[in-house]
Each structure stands twice: as C-alpha cells, then as structure tokens.
Design an enzyme around this catalytic site. Structure first.
Site, mmCIF file in Angstrom:
data_model
loop_
_atom_site.group_PDB
_atom_site.id
_atom_site.type_symbol
_atom_site.label_atom_id
_atom_site.label_comp_id
_atom_site.label_asym_id
_atom_site.label_seq_id
_atom_site.Cartn_x
_atom_site.Cartn_y
_atom_site.Cartn_z
ATOM 1 N N ASP A 75 0.819 -1.212 0.000
ATOM 2 C CA ASP A 75 0.000 0.000 0.000
ATOM 3 C C ASP A 75 0.851 1.259 0.000
ATOM 4 O O ASP A 75 2.057 1.216 0.232
ATOM 5 C CB ASP A 75 -0.901 0.016 1.245
ATOM 6 C CG ASP A 75 -1.885 -1.136 1.263
ATOM 7 O OD1 ASP A 75 -2.195 -1.665 0.186
ATOM 8 O OD2 ASP A 75 -2.338 -1.502 2.365
ATOM 9 N N TYR A 129 7.126 -9.971 6.946
ATOM 10 C CA TYR A 129 6.897 -8.548 7.121
ATOM 11 C C TYR A 129 7.395 -8.145 8.508
ATOM 12 O O TYR A 129 7.273 -8.917 9.475
ATOM 13 C CB TYR A 129 5.410 -8.207 7.032
ATOM 14 C CG TYR A 129 4.855 -8.091 5.637
ATOM 15 C CD1 TYR A 129 4.897 -6.867 4.956
ATOM 16 C CD2 TYR A 129 4.265 -9.171 5.013
ATOM 17 C CE1 TYR A 129 4.374 -6.750 3.688
ATOM 18 C CE2 TYR A 129 3.741 -9.059 3.728
ATOM 19 C CZ TYR A 129 3.789 -7.841 3.076
ATOM 20 O OH TYR A 129 3.280 -7.725 1.814
#
Length: 255
Positions: free
Chosen positions: A52, A112
């Site tokens: 994003d 992540y």
C-alpha cells in the site's frame, strides 16, 4: 524472451503503493517506465504482491520477460535500471529463472516487519518509517497477543476489502498460516520490531494484526476477545489498523 527475477527495495513514503494506477506515481509505474526507457518499448512486470501507499520494502520481488535481442547480463540490468530510477527505488539483485516461473504464484511465504517507536520524541530520521507510540507499551503483553496469531486460522476479520472478493467466498479463501509472530526490543527499548512470517497475507492484514495486538497490549482488549476473532466469523472486522509507514516487506520465499 528470457524471464528474469528482480529483487528491489523502496521507500514507500514517496509513492502511492505498488500497483499501477491511472494517475501514475506508483512503484510499478516507475519501474515499467525505466524498462521502457531502456528498451524503447513498453514492458509489463508482475510482482510477488502489492504494497500500500506508505509501505516500504527491503526485498520485493517481481519478474519480467525481456526481449531476446537485449543481451544484457543480470548485473548490467541492475545497473541500467538503477540509472533510470529515483533514489527511493533500487534494484538489488537480478537472476534468470525458468520460463514458467511467476513472482506471485510461486511465492510460498513472506516476512513482514513493523516498527514502533516509543521514544518521547520521534527522531525526524524515523518520521515516515515508524509508528510513534510515546506512551509506551507492555512488551510482554504484546508478545503474548502476537502468539495468538500463530498457526492456521481464518483471518477474515483481519482483512480489508478490495472490492473484488468472491461472493460467496470459498471455505479456505481467508485461511492463512502464520509460522511466527514475535516482537523484539531495540535501542534501549525505544524501538519495537514486530516480525510476521506466514505463507501469505491479505489486504492490510499485517497492519490489522499489529493494530489489534496493540489494543491487547494496551489493556483495551483481552486475549480471549482476540482469540474469538479467529474462531467467530460473523462479527465485524477489526477497527484497529496500524498506519502504513511502519510496515516493511523484508523477504519473499520461493520453492
């Protein structure tokens, strides 16, 4: 047309995410523009997944089919692309892969990391790359909350809607496996590094996992409530989504 696998890093603060958009200013648009400048013709790329706006990457992967006539070595491809890219996007590695390899569909896992600063004052050098929580957090409680996520679960209440989800969704559509989820403390306890290793992550899933675990660590939600969100599917999605600037894609795994 040889297929090449590229590993890149980027500071997502300057860009509107990975995925190409009509208005441009995405990482994919800039990379494809660099390929076009080198080849004098358009070329499409395919990534391991989207990130994003504001999200960073230390090792995002994508593949591209380059013309056979362009006889550059992997090292020359890296140098040529970096010469056409802004400093916030860098090609780290290039390698030849099989013609049927796919950067997204062959990915079998990702890591992540999410950074939280608990410093009283956020350093200007950390602005845009950490979530600032100066009131501090109970690290043991945060670690216990993260442990709830480990295993194979239905994470539908931790996934934002893109608008293209199947209706009704297949039984395993929201099922993911989290192999590890933990937190470490750095810089005298003023930086927390949350790490998630899983076989796949959905839209905004990591940010929702972070935001909700933080609520547990802050005493605003119990671990029992968190567990129920993984077993009771009719409830609302979590309202707690950490901001994008602390999130980093750090590794993509392939068979």
């Amino acid at each position: 047309m040889p297929r090449l696998l590229f590993t890149c890093a980027y500071n997502g603060g300057d860009w509107h995410g990975w995925q190409s958009q009509a208005g441009g200013n995405t990482i994919q648009d800039v990379l494809e523009g660099a390929f076009g400048a080198i080849l004098k013709s358009p070329l499409r790329i395919a990534a391991s997944g989207r990130t994003d706006a504001g999200v960073h990457a230390l090792a995002q992967c994508f593949h591209a089919d380059v013309p056979e006539s362009c006889r550059m070595s992997p090292e020359n491809w890296r140098a040529a692309l970096n010469a056409h890219l802004p400093g916030s996007i860098r090609i780290l590695r290039v390698e030849r892969v099989a013609d049927d390899f796919h950067a997204r569909f062959n990915a079998c896992g990702k890591i992540y990391e999410y950074l939280i600063s608990t410093a009283p004052v956020l350093s200007p050098f950390d602005d845009g790359r950490m979530w600032h929580r100066p009131m501090g957090v109970d690290v043991a409680a945060l670690r216990a909350a993260l442990a709830v996520y480990v295993g194979t679960h239905d994470f539908r209440r931790f996934a934002a809607r893109r608008g293209n989800e199947p209706e009704p969704a297949p039984e395993d559509y929201y099922r993911r496996t989290i192999y590890a989820a933990d937190v470490s403390s750095e810089q005298g306890g003023e930086v927390l590094r949350l790490r998630f290793h899983g076989n796949g992550f959905m839209y905004r899933m990591v940010r929702m996992l972070v935001g909700t675990a933080y609520q547990v660590a802050a005493g605003k939600m119990s671990r029992e409530e968190l567990r129920r969100m993984l077993t009771e599917f009719n409830g609302a999605k979590t309202r707690h989504c950490a901001p994008p600037q602390g999130l980093f894609l750090t590794r993509v795994f392939y068979d």
